[in-house]
Design an enzyme around this catalytic site. Structure first.
Site, mmCIF file in Angstrom:
data_model
loop_
_atom_site.group_PDB
_atom_site.id
_atom_site.type_symbol
_atom_site.label_atom_id
_atom_site.label_comp_id
_atom_site.label_asym_id
_atom_site.label_seq_id
_atom_site.Cartn_x
_atom_site.Cartn_y
_atom_site.Cartn_z
ATOM 1 N N HIS A 19 0.787 -1.170 -0.044
ATOM 2 C CA HIS A 19 -0.116 -0.112 -0.038
ATOM 3 C C HIS A 19 0.700 1.167 0.054
ATOM 4 O O HIS A 19 0.432 2.214 -0.530
ATOM 5 C CB HIS A 19 -0.929 -0.043 1.356
ATOM 6 C CG HIS A 19 -2.042 1.153 1.241
ATOM 7 N ND1 HIS A 19 -3.087 1.029 0.252
ATOM 8 C CD2 HIS A 19 -2.327 1.892 2.013
ATOM 9 C CE1 HIS A 19 -3.594 2.098 0.594
ATOM 10 N NE2 HIS A 19 -3.436 2.724 1.679
ATOM 11 N N HIS A 70 -3.516 4.080 -2.231
ATOM 12 C CA HIS A 70 -2.585 2.913 -3.081
ATOM 13 C C HIS A 70 -1.964 3.466 -4.224
ATOM 14 O O HIS A 70 -2.668 3.834 -5.273
ATOM 15 C CB HIS A 70 -3.430 1.802 -3.023
ATOM 16 C CG HIS A 70 -2.510 0.597 -3.445
ATOM 17 N ND1 HIS A 70 -2.609 -0.490 -2.492
ATOM 18 C CD2 HIS A 70 -1.747 0.055 -4.510
ATOM 19 C CE1 HIS A 70 -1.915 -1.576 -2.848
ATOM 20 N NE2 HIS A 70 -1.159 -1.116 -4.098
ATOM 21 N N HIS A 72 -1.050 3.745 -7.735
ATOM 22 C CA HIS A 72 -1.671 3.373 -8.965
ATOM 23 C C HIS A 72 -1.602 4.391 -10.080
ATOM 24 O O HIS A 72 -1.334 5.451 -9.790
ATOM 25 C CB HIS A 72 -3.112 2.735 -8.648
ATOM 26 C CG HIS A 72 -4.026 4.086 -8.402
ATOM 27 N ND1 HIS A 72 -4.011 4.773 -7.202
ATOM 28 C CD2 HIS A 72 -4.779 4.630 -9.181
ATOM 29 C CE1 HIS A 72 -4.973 5.724 -7.390
ATOM 30 N NE2 HIS A 72 -5.512 5.717 -8.443
ATOM 31 N N GLU A 88 -0.165 18.284 -30.228
ATOM 32 C CA GLU A 88 1.495 18.046 -30.327
ATOM 33 C C GLU A 88 1.531 17.188 -31.813
ATOM 34 O O GLU A 88 2.623 17.149 -32.513
ATOM 35 C CB GLU A 88 1.727 16.887 -29.277
ATOM 36 C CG GLU A 88 1.746 17.373 -27.992
ATOM 37 C CD GLU A 88 2.337 16.653 -26.635
ATOM 38 O OE1 GLU A 88 2.790 17.140 -25.844
ATOM 39 O OE2 GLU A 88 2.180 15.318 -27.286
ATOM 40 N N HIS A 187 2.739 10.290 -23.519
ATOM 41 C CA HIS A 187 2.022 10.747 -24.916
ATOM 42 C C HIS A 187 2.690 9.661 -26.006
ATOM 43 O O HIS A 187 3.826 9.894 -26.211
ATOM 44 C CB HIS A 187 2.510 12.395 -25.169
ATOM 45 C CG HIS A 187 1.582 13.318 -24.327
ATOM 46 N ND1 HIS A 187 1.243 14.326 -24.823
ATOM 47 C CD2 HIS A 187 0.982 12.990 -23.145
ATOM 48 C CE1 HIS A 187 0.712 15.163 -23.824
ATOM 49 N NE2 HIS A 187 0.298 14.175 -22.832
#
Length: 204
Positions: A19, A70, A72, A88, A187
């Site tokens: 965690h 947590h 992620h 872009e 990206h």
């Protein structure tokens, strides 16, 4: 006024069963499987012809909107292109048409010659404060080799990406001696069936 629904998929990837284990506190060996998961998810989600773009991003910390502590990240696959990658794409395409080169390859070469804004680098990637930075502590992470998405990462480049992510996030944590809140997004090329030779893999 016009509103449209957006068909897509949203997924969450936990970095580790622990965690409290953020990227800054994980080893390269622990981060590489996370990168492998990103690649597998990118391949799976982009194989759906209804999906045009796959976003892999992490919002860390309550200040950045992370409701679950947590460690992620999230993955969104959408039918339309987000605004920033669309802009872009236009810039990278225009630069390639005008010069025959790659915008980010050439930009990274300028930054490395100067050395003024390079925060850290390894054999596969460099993290720089972009010349056009608008946010405090903003970084641009650029691959040294030209490729368009994560599926092109070699094994040594996966380790290099894991290494530089760990080094960047450790620097952020050490800055104010706290778990530093940030948002990070990769990206990658749009999923429209085109090769997109102009696109250079990077993260903000």
């Amino acid at each position: 006024l016009r509103a449209e629904s957006e068909d897509g998929a949203c997924r969450v990837v936990c970095f580790n069963p622990r965690h409290d284990l953020t990227l800054a506190r994980m080893t390269v060996e622990q981060i590489v499987p996370v990168i492998d998961t990103w690649i597998a998810q990118f391949e799976e989600l982009s194989s759906n012809p209804a999906r045009s773009y796959v976003q892999i991003f992490e919002n860390r910390g309550e200040m950045m909107g992370a409701s679950n502590p947590h460690p992620h990240c999230q993955i969104w696959a959408s039918g339309s292109w987000p605004n920033e990658p669309s802009t872009e794409l236009a810039s990278q395409s225009t630069y390639r048409d005008r010069t025959g080169g790659c915008l980010l390859c050439d930009y990274l070469a300028i930054e490395e010659r100067s050395g003024e804004r390079v925060v850290c680098a390894n054999e596969g990637f460099a993290a720089v404060v972009p010349f056009w930075a608008v946010w405090p502590f903003e970084l641009l992470l650029v691959s040294r080799r030209h490729f368009a998405d994560m599926t092109s990462l070699r094994d040594d480049e996966k380790a290099a990406l894991a290494d530089i992510l760990r080094r960047i996030t450790t620097r952020y944590d050490n800055l104010f001696e706290t778990s530093f809140p940030y948002t990070m997004g990769f990206h990658q090329r749009p999923m429209d069936g085109e090769e997109h030779a102009e696109w250079h893999f990077h993260a903000h």
